[in-house]
Design a protein around this motif. Structure first.
Motif, PDB file in Angstrom:
ATOM      1  N   TYR A 138      39.169  51.954  42.309  1.00 20.98           N
ATOM      2  CA  TYR A 138      40.221  51.129  42.904  1.00 20.98           C
ATOM      3  C   TYR A 138      40.667  50.039  41.924  1.00 20.98           C
ATOM      4  CZ  TYR A 138      40.298  52.803  47.760  1.00 20.98           C
ATOM      5  OH  TYR A 138      40.495  53.541  48.896  1.00 20.98           O
ATOM      6  N   ALA A 139      39.709  49.428  41.220  1.00 25.17           N
ATOM      7  CA  ALA A 139      40.040  48.360  40.272  1.00 25.17           C
ATOM      8  C   ALA A 139      40.851  48.908  39.105  1.00 25.17           C
ATOM      9  CB  ALA A 139      38.760  47.701  39.770  1.00 25.17           C
ATOM     10  N   MET A 140      40.528  50.125  38.669  1.00 31.20           N
ATOM     11  CA  MET A 140      41.284  50.747  37.586  1.00 31.20           C
ATOM     12  C   MET A 140      42.726  51.007  38.023  1.00 31.20           C
ATOM     13  SD  MET A 140      42.352  54.109  36.433  1.00 31.20           S
ATOM     14  CE  MET A 140      41.389  55.132  37.478  1.00 31.20           C
ATOM     15  N   LEU A 141      42.905  51.460  39.267  1.00 32.93           N
ATOM     16  CA  LEU A 141      44.256  51.694  39.778  1.00 32.93           C
ATOM     17  C   LEU A 141      45.039  50.384  39.922  1.00 32.93           C
ATOM     18  CD1 LEU A 141      43.627  54.387  42.533  1.00 32.93           C
ATOM     19  CD2 LEU A 141      44.633  54.728  40.282  1.00 32.93           C
ATOM     20  N   ALA A 142      44.334  49.321  40.314  1.00 36.58           N
ATOM     21  CA  ALA A 142      44.992  48.029  40.516  1.00 36.58           C
ATOM     22  C   ALA A 142      45.073  47.210  39.226  1.00 36.58           C
ATOM     23  CB  ALA A 142      44.234  47.238  41.575  1.00 36.58           C
ATOM     24  N   LYS A 143      44.548  47.762  38.113  1.00 35.64           N
ATOM     25  CA  LYS A 143      44.508  47.057  36.820  1.00 35.64           C
ATOM     26  C   LYS A 143      43.816  45.697  36.952  1.00 35.64           C
ATOM     27  CE  LYS A 143      48.532  49.353  34.940  1.00 35.64           C
ATOM     28  NZ  LYS A 143      49.592  49.725  35.871  1.00 35.64           N
ATOM     29  N   THR A 144      42.652  45.719  37.600  1.00 33.68           N
ATOM     30  CA  THR A 144      41.846  44.518  37.828  1.00 33.68           C
ATOM     31  C   THR A 144      40.554  44.636  37.041  1.00 33.68           C
ATOM     32  OG1 THR A 144      42.741  44.377  40.055  1.00 33.68           O
ATOM     33  CG2 THR A 144      40.784  43.099  39.632  1.00 33.68           C
ATOM     34  N   GLY A 145      40.096  43.523  36.491  1.00 30.38           N
ATOM     35  CA  GLY A 145      38.848  43.512  35.730  1.00 30.38           C
ATOM     36  C   GLY A 145      37.635  43.609  36.637  1.00 30.38           C
ATOM     37  N   VAL A 146      36.580  44.255  36.114  1.00 31.92           N
ATOM     38  CA  VAL A 146      35.323  44.397  36.844  1.00 31.92           C
ATOM     39  C   VAL A 146      34.219  43.812  35.983  1.00 31.92           C
ATOM     40  CG1 VAL A 146      33.666  46.011  37.834  1.00 31.92           C
ATOM     41  CG2 VAL A 146      36.090  46.476  38.020  1.00 31.92           C
ATOM     42  N   HIS A 147      33.417  42.934  36.560  1.00 34.20           N
ATOM     43  CA  HIS A 147      32.260  42.379  35.850  1.00 34.20           C
ATOM     44  C   HIS A 147      31.004  42.856  36.552  1.00 34.20           C
ATOM     45  CE1 HIS A 147      29.718  39.663  33.621  1.00 34.20           C
ATOM     46  NE2 HIS A 147      29.185  39.269  34.764  1.00 34.20           N
ATOM     47  N   HIS A 148      30.072  43.434  35.785  1.00 33.10           N
ATOM     48  CA  HIS A 148      28.792  43.873  36.339  1.00 33.10           C
ATOM     49  C   HIS A 148      27.806  42.723  36.202  1.00 33.10           C
ATOM     50  CE1 HIS A 148      30.078  48.021  36.858  1.00 33.10           C
ATOM     51  NE2 HIS A 148      30.723  47.871  35.716  1.00 33.10           N
ATOM     52  N   TYR A 149      27.482  42.108  37.333  1.00 29.47           N
ATOM     53  CA  TYR A 149      26.565  40.966  37.363  1.00 29.47           C
ATOM     54  C   TYR A 149      25.171  41.450  37.016  1.00 29.47           C
ATOM     55  CZ  TYR A 149      24.543  36.623  39.141  1.00 29.47           C
ATOM     56  OH  TYR A 149      23.878  35.433  39.273  1.00 29.47           O
ATOM     57  N   SER A 150      24.463  40.712  36.170  1.00 22.84           N
ATOM     58  CA  SER A 150      23.164  41.194  35.696  1.00 22.84           C
ATOM     59  C   SER A 150      22.055  41.040  36.730  1.00 22.84           C
ATOM     60  CB  SER A 150      22.772  40.469  34.406  1.00 22.84           C
ATOM     61  OG  SER A 150      22.708  39.087  34.659  1.00 22.84           O
ATOM     62  N   GLY A 151      22.249  40.214  37.760  1.00 20.38           N
ATOM     63  CA  GLY A 151      21.247  40.065  38.810  1.00 20.38           C
ATOM     64  C   GLY A 151      21.501  41.001  39.974  1.00 20.38           C
ATOM     65  N   ASN A 152      20.557  41.016  40.911  1.00 16.56           N
ATOM     66  CA  ASN A 152      20.726  41.886  42.076  1.00 16.56           C
ATOM     67  C   ASN A 152      21.554  41.178  43.148  1.00 16.56           C
ATOM     68  OD1 ASN A 152      18.941  40.052  43.131  1.00 16.56           O
ATOM     69  ND2 ASN A 152      17.242  41.485  43.305  1.00 16.56           N
ATOM     70  N   ASN A 153      21.682  41.793  44.317  1.00 20.22           N
ATOM     71  CA  ASN A 153      22.555  41.238  45.352  1.00 20.22           C
ATOM     72  C   ASN A 153      22.020  39.929  45.927  1.00 20.22           C
ATOM     73  OD1 ASN A 153      20.455  42.405  46.739  1.00 20.22           O
ATOM     74  ND2 ASN A 153      21.710  43.805  47.921  1.00 20.22           N
ATOM     75  N   VAL A 154      20.709  39.719  45.884  1.00 27.43           N
ATOM     76  CA  VAL A 154      20.149  38.442  46.335  1.00 27.43           C
ATOM     77  C   VAL A 154      20.562  37.334  45.366  1.00 27.43           C
ATOM     78  CG1 VAL A 154      18.024  37.201  46.841  1.00 27.43           C
ATOM     79  CG2 VAL A 154      18.212  39.605  47.436  1.00 27.43           C
ATOM     80  N   ASP A 155      20.474  37.626  44.059  1.00 29.10           N
ATOM     81  CA  ASP A 155      20.870  36.640  43.045  1.00 29.10           C
ATOM     82  C   ASP A 155      22.363  36.318  43.125  1.00 29.10           C
ATOM     83  OD1 ASP A 155      18.266  36.774  42.129  1.00 29.10           O
ATOM     84  OD2 ASP A 155      18.732  38.272  40.593  1.00 29.10           O
ATOM     85  N   LEU A 156      23.174  37.342  43.344  1.00 33.24           N
ATOM     86  CA  LEU A 156      24.622  37.114  43.444  1.00 33.24           C
ATOM     87  C   LEU A 156      24.945  36.262  44.673  1.00 33.24           C
ATOM     88  CD1 LEU A 156      27.421  37.616  42.296  1.00 33.24           C
ATOM     89  CD2 LEU A 156      27.498  39.758  43.550  1.00 33.24           C
ATOM     90  N   GLY A 157      24.290  36.538  45.794  1.00 30.58           N
ATOM     91  CA  GLY A 157      24.493  35.721  46.990  1.00 30.58           C
ATOM     92  C   GLY A 157      24.062  34.283  46.777  1.00 30.58           C
ATOM     93  N   THR A 158      22.942  34.097  46.068  1.00 30.73           N
ATOM     94  CA  THR A 158      22.456  32.750  45.797  1.00 30.73           C
ATOM     95  C   THR A 158      23.409  32.000  44.880  1.00 30.73           C
ATOM     96  OG1 THR A 158      20.196  33.559  46.011  1.00 30.73           O
ATOM     97  CG2 THR A 158      20.494  31.432  44.934  1.00 30.73           C
ATOM     98  N   SER A 159      23.924  32.679  43.852  1.00 30.03           N
ATOM     99  CA  SER A 159      24.836  31.994  42.937  1.00 30.03           C
ATOM    100  C   SER A 159      26.173  31.691  43.608  1.00 30.03           C
ATOM    101  CB  SER A 159      25.054  32.818  41.678  1.00 30.03           C
ATOM    102  OG  SER A 159      25.711  34.007  41.981  1.00 30.03           O
TER     103      SER A 159
END
Length: 161
Positions: free
Chosen positions: A113-134
């Motif tokens: 979907y991001a490729m179709l919308a020409k939107t950047g994607v960043h792969h966060y190095s932490g897991n979903n708990v870390d992403l929620g905390t940040s």
């Protein structure tokens, strides 16, 4: 049991518990800093060294965490898979962040979907708990979409965007 003149002794020994007076004295001395040792010669404290790879990864993560906090305060965003897909379909999202333990099928669908919308994607190095905390949340966040970065420079700073 505990008598009047006896200190309280736990049933199971824990880390740092010493059974007799000499051992207690030794553990107390061991806990003191190197300048408080019994010898008279000055002791130089060795600098604590961390592996260079983890320090670089930590600094990189700290940068994105700080930028995410600025987005949370001043920008607009959506958290979660369904709202990320909605924002991608409507073309509002500027950057997508995916945690490292997002399911592969879901991750590839978001990337498509991001490729179709020409939107950047960043792969966060932490897991979903870390992403929620940040993000300042007390729950897990597997993916998020930034629609307005606010005062943050997160979209310019991410190399994939």
């Amino acid at each position: 049991g505990v008598g009047w003149g006896q200190p309280f002794a736990p049933a199971l020994p824990f880390a740092g518990h010493a059974s007799n007076k000499k051992q207690r004295r030794f553990t107390r001395l061991r806990r003191l800093s190197p300048t408080h040792t019994m010898s008279t010669a000055p002791v130089a404290a060795a600098p604590a060294q961390e592996p260079k790879v983890s320090r670089k990864k930590l600094k990189q993560n700290d940068g994105i965490n700080g930028r995410l906090q600025i987005v949370m305060r001043s920008g607009k965003y959506t958290l979660g898979y369904k709202t990320v897909l909605k924002s991608l379909r409507s073309g509002k999202s500027k950057l997508i962040i995916i945690s490292n333990n997002c399911p592969p099928l879901r991750k590839s669908e978001i990337e498509y979907y991001a490729m179709l919308a020409k939107t950047g994607v960043h792969h966060y190095s932490g897991n979903n708990v870390d992403l929620g905390t940040s993000c300042g949340r007390y729950y897990r966040v597997s993916c998020m979409s930034i629609t307005d970065p606010g005062d943050s420079d997160i979209i310019k700073a991410m190399p994939e965007a």
